[in-house]
Design a protein around this motif. Structure first.
Motif, PDB file in Angstrom:
ATOM      1  N   UNK A 154       0.811  -1.212   0.000  1.00  0.00           N
ATOM      2  CA  UNK A 154       0.000   0.000   0.000  1.00  0.00           C
ATOM      3  C   UNK A 154       0.849   1.268   0.000  1.00  0.00           C
ATOM      4  N   UNK A 155       2.151   1.128   0.274  1.00  0.00           N
ATOM      5  CA  UNK A 155       3.050   2.284   0.228  1.00  0.00           C
ATOM      6  C   UNK A 155       3.173   2.812  -1.199  1.00  0.00           C
ATOM      7  N   UNK A 156       3.130   1.906  -2.169  1.00  0.00           N
ATOM      8  CA  UNK A 156       3.351   2.330  -3.558  1.00  0.00           C
ATOM      9  C   UNK A 156       2.201   1.983  -4.506  1.00  0.00           C
ATOM     10  N   UNK A 157       1.351   1.039  -4.129  1.00  0.00           N
ATOM     11  CA  UNK A 157       0.324   0.560  -5.069  1.00  0.00           C
ATOM     12  C   UNK A 157      -0.575   1.667  -5.618  1.00  0.00           C
ATOM     13  N   UNK A 158      -1.127   2.557  -4.792  1.00  0.00           N
ATOM     14  CA  UNK A 158      -1.987   3.605  -5.357  1.00  0.00           C
ATOM     15  C   UNK A 158      -1.260   4.485  -6.369  1.00  0.00           C
ATOM     16  N   UNK A 159       0.031   4.740  -6.114  1.00  0.00           N
ATOM     17  CA  UNK A 159       0.810   5.592  -7.019  1.00  0.00           C
ATOM     18  C   UNK A 159       1.050   4.896  -8.351  1.00  0.00           C
ATOM     19  N   UNK A 160       1.449   3.607  -8.300  1.00  0.00           N
ATOM     20  CA  UNK A 160       1.727   2.858  -9.522  1.00  0.00           C
ATOM     21  C   UNK A 160       0.452   2.718 -10.354  1.00  0.00           C
ATOM     22  N   UNK A 161      -0.630   2.416  -9.687  1.00  0.00           N
ATOM     23  CA  UNK A 161      -1.895   2.246 -10.403  1.00  0.00           C
ATOM     24  C   UNK A 161      -2.349   3.560 -11.041  1.00  0.00           C
ATOM     25  N   UNK A 162      -2.138   4.672 -10.347  1.00  0.00           N
ATOM     26  CA  UNK A 162      -2.502   5.972 -10.911  1.00  0.00           C
ATOM     27  C   UNK A 162      -1.662   6.290 -12.143  1.00  0.00           C
ATOM     28  N   UNK A 163      -0.403   5.866 -12.147  1.00  0.00           N
ATOM     29  CA  UNK A 163       0.497   6.129 -13.272  1.00  0.00           C
ATOM     30  C   UNK A 163       0.220   5.233 -14.468  1.00  0.00           C
ATOM     31  N   UNK A 164      -0.186   3.991 -14.205  1.00  0.00           N
ATOM     32  CA  UNK A 164      -0.258   2.992 -15.273  1.00  0.00           C
ATOM     33  C   UNK A 164      -1.662   2.555 -15.646  1.00  0.00           C
ATOM     34  N   UNK A 165      -2.626   2.806 -14.775  1.00  0.00           N
ATOM     35  CA  UNK A 165      -3.974   2.315 -15.020  1.00  0.00           C
ATOM     36  C   UNK A 165      -4.179   0.881 -14.591  1.00  0.00           C
ATOM     37  N   UNK A 166      -3.177   0.275 -13.936  1.00  0.00           N
ATOM     38  CA  UNK A 166      -3.309  -1.105 -13.465  1.00  0.00           C
ATOM     39  C   UNK A 166      -4.282  -1.179 -12.294  1.00  0.00           C
ATOM     40  N   UNK A 167      -4.852  -2.361 -12.082  1.00  0.00           N
ATOM     41  CA  UNK A 167      -5.770  -2.566 -10.972  1.00  0.00           C
ATOM     42  C   UNK A 167      -5.025  -2.769  -9.654  1.00  0.00           C
ATOM     43  N   UNK A 168      -3.834  -3.354  -9.732  1.00  0.00           N
ATOM     44  CA  UNK A 168      -3.075  -3.654  -8.520  1.00  0.00           C
ATOM     45  C   UNK A 168      -1.590  -3.750  -8.869  1.00  0.00           C
ATOM     46  N   UNK A 169      -0.750  -3.701  -7.831  1.00  0.00           N
ATOM     47  CA  UNK A 169       0.700  -3.759  -8.061  1.00  0.00           C
ATOM     48  C   UNK A 169       1.404  -4.264  -6.810  1.00  0.00           C
ATOM     49  N   UNK A 170       2.566  -4.850  -7.013  1.00  0.00           N
ATOM     50  CA  UNK A 170       3.426  -5.262  -5.912  1.00  0.00           C
ATOM     51  C   UNK A 170       4.877  -5.069  -6.347  1.00  0.00           C
ATOM     52  N   UNK A 171       5.798  -5.198  -5.406  1.00  0.00           N
ATOM     53  CA  UNK A 171       7.219  -4.952  -5.685  1.00  0.00           C
ATOM     54  C   UNK A 171       8.069  -6.068  -5.087  1.00  0.00           C
ATOM     55  N   UNK A 172       9.061  -6.511  -5.844  1.00  0.00           N
ATOM     56  CA  UNK A 172      10.040  -7.487  -5.353  1.00  0.00           C
ATOM     57  C   UNK A 172      11.440  -6.917  -5.594  1.00  0.00           C
ATOM     58  N   UNK A 173      12.482  -7.728  -5.262  1.00  0.00           N
ATOM     59  CA  UNK A 173      13.812  -7.117  -5.206  1.00  0.00           C
ATOM     60  C   UNK A 173      14.502  -6.862  -6.547  1.00  0.00           C
ATOM     61  N   UNK A 174      14.058  -7.456  -7.628  1.00  0.00           N
ATOM     62  CA  UNK A 174      14.522  -7.068  -8.958  1.00  0.00           C
ATOM     63  C   UNK A 174      13.605  -7.699 -10.003  1.00  0.00           C
ATOM     64  N   UNK A 175      13.835  -7.362 -11.271  1.00  0.00           N
ATOM     65  CA  UNK A 175      12.918  -7.852 -12.300  1.00  0.00           C
ATOM     66  C   UNK A 175      13.061  -9.349 -12.531  1.00  0.00           C
ATOM     67  N   UNK A 176      14.261  -9.890 -12.303  1.00  0.00           N
ATOM     68  CA  UNK A 176      14.420 -11.341 -12.413  1.00  0.00           C
ATOM     69  C   UNK A 176      13.526 -12.043 -11.395  1.00  0.00           C
ATOM     70  N   UNK A 177      13.470 -11.492 -10.192  1.00  0.00           N
ATOM     71  CA  UNK A 177      12.590 -12.057  -9.159  1.00  0.00           C
ATOM     72  C   UNK A 177      11.128 -11.903  -9.558  1.00  0.00           C
ATOM     73  N   UNK A 178      10.799 -10.784 -10.193  1.00  0.00           N
ATOM     74  CA  UNK A 178       9.423 -10.553 -10.635  1.00  0.00           C
ATOM     75  C   UNK A 178       8.994 -11.606 -11.650  1.00  0.00           C
TER      76      UNK A 178
END
Length: 473
Positions: free
Chosen positions: A134-158
């Motif tokens: 919730x620290x970043x999800x509203x911001x990412x969704x506002x920027x991208x139009x996504x419904x939800x978002x999460x973050x991991x330690x790098x894109x390989x992990x994603x």
């Protein structure tokens, strides 16, 4: 020589004697005995090995040299392993140099989180446990139009986490032209195997069609995957399947569609004179269920892997037991949060995000800095280095915008008393170290990636190298 070795070995001082020598004893006053003892033993073992090989002549065991080396190694162990360096390579997102630099506002947000308790996982409204997304999800969704978002330690992990969530033990269909390998031996087939998914390659290296995907579908298909070839381009007689085509097929057959964008630019980089990179917001608009991209490339933030998409799919990823192993801490979240806030609130984010600022720098500004250093080193140093300002080309780096360059200005140096390799080594061994590029018989510094605060130190380093006596070279 061999007959002299036993005599030399007997001259090697004891560990205790070295520890009692003035320089080592002074350091020992502030350090643990076991730490100092281990370093001294290491030095003495090196001296002993050299003597056994006959590398030194009789009487060459020098107590002062041993004391000095022990003290040097102790101090080296206590110095920071990561050093500030001056990046004169012109590669903006330089993986070996830590990729994106963070701006003062982003660093301030990290400092605030690091030096205080914070609401990482608590809902301040209810007082109950919350979720760090919730620290970043509203911001990412506002920027991208996504419904939800999460973050991991790098894109390989994603990528790994997404594959494990949706296709463990099942098939993932991907074009042969998108089976990428990037730096550090990150290969899509290897990551897929580790995730437990089964790779199904379709199409040819240069041409893939939607019908190739359709023919490969089976009851075991768990995911349709599209991968952006970050660090290469296939041109000429080529065809790739559009994301919108994959989405249509996935919806028709009830199979989720994922796109790995690699760099992931939330700002349109064509404004900087580049040909553009895929943008997460466009992938979301095209209907992708899951989109992954890096935080420390064209986003200009800290190392992270951002996963966004449909709510049900992000929810499934969060429930994966591996999520706890891959999740990020409060420092990364605070940095990303500030980056996303800047992107949301500023029409010119390049003024606050250093990576974007370097991409946006005009040749006029770059020339001005190059001239400042050129004039600052003085006439004698310019002559000694045979220095001149020349045109050049900068790279984006980090697997972003492959094959594309930006015009820049170089300080080219061709000193007669140094080989190019020797001059580059002198630059690296200075304080701060300076990383340059070698072009033929010239050593070059690209001023696109040199910071304003680097200029005084760089000027001093170049003057010192140019004017030092020849015997010290």
């Amino acid at each position: 020589m061999a007959s002299k070795s036993p005599a030399n070995l007997r001259r090697i001082p004891s560990v205790e004697k070295v520890k009692q020598s003035p320089k080592v004893a002074e350091l020992l006053r502030h350090l643990s005995d076991s730490f100092v003892t281990a370093i001294v033993r290491e030095v003495l073992e090196d001296v002993r090995a050299a003597q056994k090989k006959g590398a030194k002549e009789s009487g060459s065991v020098d107590m002062d040299a041993i004391e000095e080396e022990a003290a040097r190694r102790i101090r080296a162990h206590l110095s920071p392993a990561l050093h500030r360096v001056i990046n004169g390579t012109g590669i903006v997102i330089h993986t070996n140099l830590g990729r994106s630099i963070l701006g003062p506002e982003t660093v301030a947000a990290m400092t605030e989180a690091a030096t205080h308790y914070c609401n990482l996982e608590i809902d301040l409204e209810t007082g109950e446990r919350g979720h760090r997304d919730l620290v970043i999800e509203p911001l990412v969704c506002a920027l991208t139009g996504a419904e939800a978002a999460t973050v991991v330690n790098n894109n390989a992990a994603a990528v790994m986490l997404s594959l494990d969530t949706f296709a463990k033990g099942r098939e993932v269909i991907v074009s042969r032209g998108e089976l990428i390998e990037i730096g550090g031996s990150f290969r899509i087939p290897d990551v897929m195997a580790r995730s437990g998914a089964k790779l199904v390659e379709v199409g040819a290296t240069n041409r893939t069609y939607i019908t190739d995907y359709e023919r490969a579908l089976s009851p075991e298909t768990g995911l349709l995957l599209k991968v952006h070839p970050s660090n290469y381009r296939i041109i000429g007689f080529a065809n790739d399947v559009k994301l919108s085509e994959l989405v249509e097929l996935g919806r028709k057959r009830g199979i989720p569609v994922m796109e790995d964008l690699g760099s992931g630019a939330l700002v349109d980089v064509t404004r900087f004179g580049l040909c553009g990179e895929p943008m997460p917001q466009n992938s979301v608009a095209a209907g992708a269920d899951v989109v992954t991209f890096s935080g420390d490339k064209l986003l200009g933030g800290p190392q992270a892997g951002i996963i966004l998409g449909k709510r049900e799919h992000i929810k499934a990823i969060r429930k994966n037991p591996l999520m706890r192993a891959f999740r990020v801490d409060k420092l990364t979240l605070s940095a990303l949060g500030k980056i996303f806030q800047i992107l949301l609130s500023s029409r010119e984010p390049e003024k606050q995000i250093p990576t974007l600022a370097m991409l946006a720098r005009s040749v006029t500004d770059i020339l001005e800095m190059a001239q400042q250093v050129y004039e600052g080193i003085g006439a004698d140093a310019r002559k000694a280095l045979d220095a001149a300002i020349a045109d050049g080309e900068s790279q984006v780096g980090g697997g972003s915008c492959p094959g594309q360059t930006l015009p820049t200005k170089l300080l080219m140096m061709r000193p007669k008393r140094f080989s190019p390799d020797a001059l580059a080594q002198h630059l690296r061994k200075n304080e701060p170290p300076v990383l340059a590029i070698i072009r033929g018989d010239s050593v070059c510094l690209d001023f696109r990636t040199i910071l304003t605060e680097d200029v005084p130190d760089l000027t001093t380093v170049l003057r010192t190298i140019a004017l030092q006596p020849s015997h010290s070279r």
